[in-house]
Design a protein around this motif. Structure first.
Motif, PDB file in Angstrom:
ATOM      1  N   HIS A 181       0.813  -1.231   0.000  1.00 13.56           N
ATOM      2  CA  HIS A 181       0.000   0.000   0.000  1.00 13.56           C
ATOM      3  C   HIS A 181       0.840   1.273   0.000  1.00 13.56           C
ATOM      4  O   HIS A 181       0.362   2.335   0.376  1.00 13.56           O
ATOM      5  CB  HIS A 181      -0.995  -0.049   1.165  1.00 13.56           C
ATOM      6  N   CYS A 191      -7.613   0.737  -4.762  1.00 11.26           N
ATOM      7  CA  CYS A 191      -6.924  -0.406  -4.162  1.00 11.26           C
ATOM      8  C   CYS A 191      -7.878  -1.165  -3.234  1.00 11.26           C
ATOM      9  O   CYS A 191      -8.896  -0.617  -2.801  1.00 11.26           O
ATOM     10  CB  CYS A 191      -5.708   0.101  -3.379  1.00 11.26           C
ATOM     11  N   CYS A 193      -7.482  -1.646  -0.299  1.00 10.04           N
ATOM     12  CA  CYS A 193      -7.474  -0.970   1.001  1.00 10.04           C
ATOM     13  C   CYS A 193      -8.390   0.250   1.021  1.00 10.04           C
ATOM     14  O   CYS A 193      -8.631   0.839   2.070  1.00 10.04           O
ATOM     15  CB  CYS A 193      -6.057  -0.546   1.381  1.00 10.04           C
ATOM     16  N   CYS A 198      -1.956   2.504  -4.962  1.00  9.87           N
ATOM     17  CA  CYS A 198      -0.986   1.724  -4.172  1.00  9.87           C
ATOM     18  C   CYS A 198      -0.171   0.816  -5.096  1.00  9.87           C
ATOM     19  O   CYS A 198      -0.596   0.488  -6.207  1.00  9.87           O
ATOM     20  CB  CYS A 198      -1.708   0.846  -3.155  1.00  9.87           C
TER      21      CYS A 198
HETATM   22 ZN   LIG Z   1      -3.805  -0.016  -0.923  1.00  9.18          ZN
END
Ligand SMILES: [Zn+2]
Length: 352
Positions: A181, A191, A193, A198
């Motif tokens: 990340h 991403c 996340c 990332c």
């Molecule tokens: Zn990420």
């Protein structure tokens, strides 16, 4: 009183297929746990099992998983009194002290470690899969005899296990090493996340499979076929086999991702000055193809005086790394429990 020779240490590994990082389609999330059992001489005592577990909309997932471990132990014919403990490695944000994985397998009012431990009546230890791979490399693999090494877990994401001053570095809560990340790109790609750009949006095996699927649809010349983001595990296996058979399209995709990873590795070298970078995890099965583009990126992005002191190695542990790491986790905690005072610490017997 048990002697060390009587103790058995099972290793238990979970691998979880993640949603694609580019957003949009959302596959059924599933896990492919691998369960194995090792003795103190590092022999595999019973065949390694793999299973597929549905994670999405499955409140019983942790219970099913625990039952799989119970059945595995029962089938092994090894009595529970001879088992030293259970090591669990899995992806996600894991607090190793609290025994909680904040990303997967939540259980109401209990920690994952307490739940599984109570069900099995055994000590249970949990760690991030990349840290366990690094532990395996440190004890048995390419990081052995080095004090500072960075272990890349090339898989659905791009994990990182860090060995600093001869120890696994986990940070304050165990969240250290979220290499995947690092915000390296202004590519506007979402991403897993929730952030954008990332490293893993360009370089994970998940993204490589997505690019391969797109390339096949666009008519690229390749022998690759039958790839699916839903059955990511099998697709990665097919893809890596194609690379190792010299498929030009597959090799180019992997090399491009490796160069991207190399940009991230340049950052690691600038900050941490490691002795060795180890390509581990599933990607190590095509490690020789990854090695050159990573080095190329270091030549371009790393200060030569720093890069000159760091070498790149490919792991030889392959798919065994996570199981070995899980087993080593049990042993290290056992050694701590037996010798809690720093002055009394001894190296576990299996290291000798
Ligand atoms: Zn990420």
């Amino acid at each position: 009183m048990k002697t060390l020779g009587e103790l058995i240490r099972p290793g238990f590994i979970r691998e979880i297929g993640l949603a694609p990082s580019t957003g949009g389609r959302r596959p059924v999330m599933y896990s492919i746990p691998r369960i194995g059992m090792h003795d103190l001489s590092n022999n595999i005592l019973f065949k390694v099992e793999t299973h597929e577990l549905i994670l999405e909309d499955n409140a019983d997932c942790l219970r099913e998983l625990t039952n799989l471990i119970k059945a595995f132990i029962s089938d092994s014919g090894i009595g529970i009194s001879k088992i030293l403990g259970v090591g669990i490695g899995m992806p996600g944000f894991i607090d190793v002290v609290k025994g909680v994985n904040y990303s997967y397998l939540h259980i109401e009012g209990n920690s994952l470690v307490s739940y599984v431990g109570n069900e099995l009546n055994l000590p249970v230890y949990i760690d991030n899969d990349s840290s366990l791979i690094a532990l395996a490399e440190l004890r048995f693999g390419a990081a052995r005899h080095t004090k500072n090494s960075m272990v890349l877990n090339m898989s659905w994401g791009v994990g990182l296990g860090m060995v600093l001053d001869d120890k696994i570095f986990r940070g304050h809560n165990g969240f250290a090493g979220e290499f995947s990340h690092i915000p390296l790109f202004a590519n506007g790609k979402l991403c897993s996340c929730g952030k954008q750009g990332c490293l893993e949006t360009e370089a994970s095996l998940t993204v490589i499979i997505e690019k391969a699927i797109q390339g096949i649809a666009d008519g690229k010349l390749t022998k690759l076929k039958g790839l699916s983001i839903i059955h990511l595990d099998q697709s990665i296996e097919t893809f890596l086999a194609a690379v190792n058979h010299g498929d030009k399209f597959a090799t180019e995709l992997l090399s491009s991702a490796a160069y991207t990873i190399g940009r991230g590795v340049a950052i690691l070298i600038h900050i941490l000055n490691p002795e060795v970078i180890i390509i581990s995890g599933r990607g190590s099965l095509a490690g020789k193809v990854l090695q050159a583009p990573i080095q190329h990126a270091l030549n371009e992005h790393c200060i030569p005086r720093l890069a000159a002191n760091t070498i790149i190695r490919v792991s030889e542990l392959g798919m065994n790394a996570q199981l070995l790491g899980a087993a080593a986790l049990v042993m290290e905690n056992f050694a701590l429990d037996e010798n809690p005072e720093p002055g009394n610490r001894t190296e576990p017997a299996y290291l000798n």
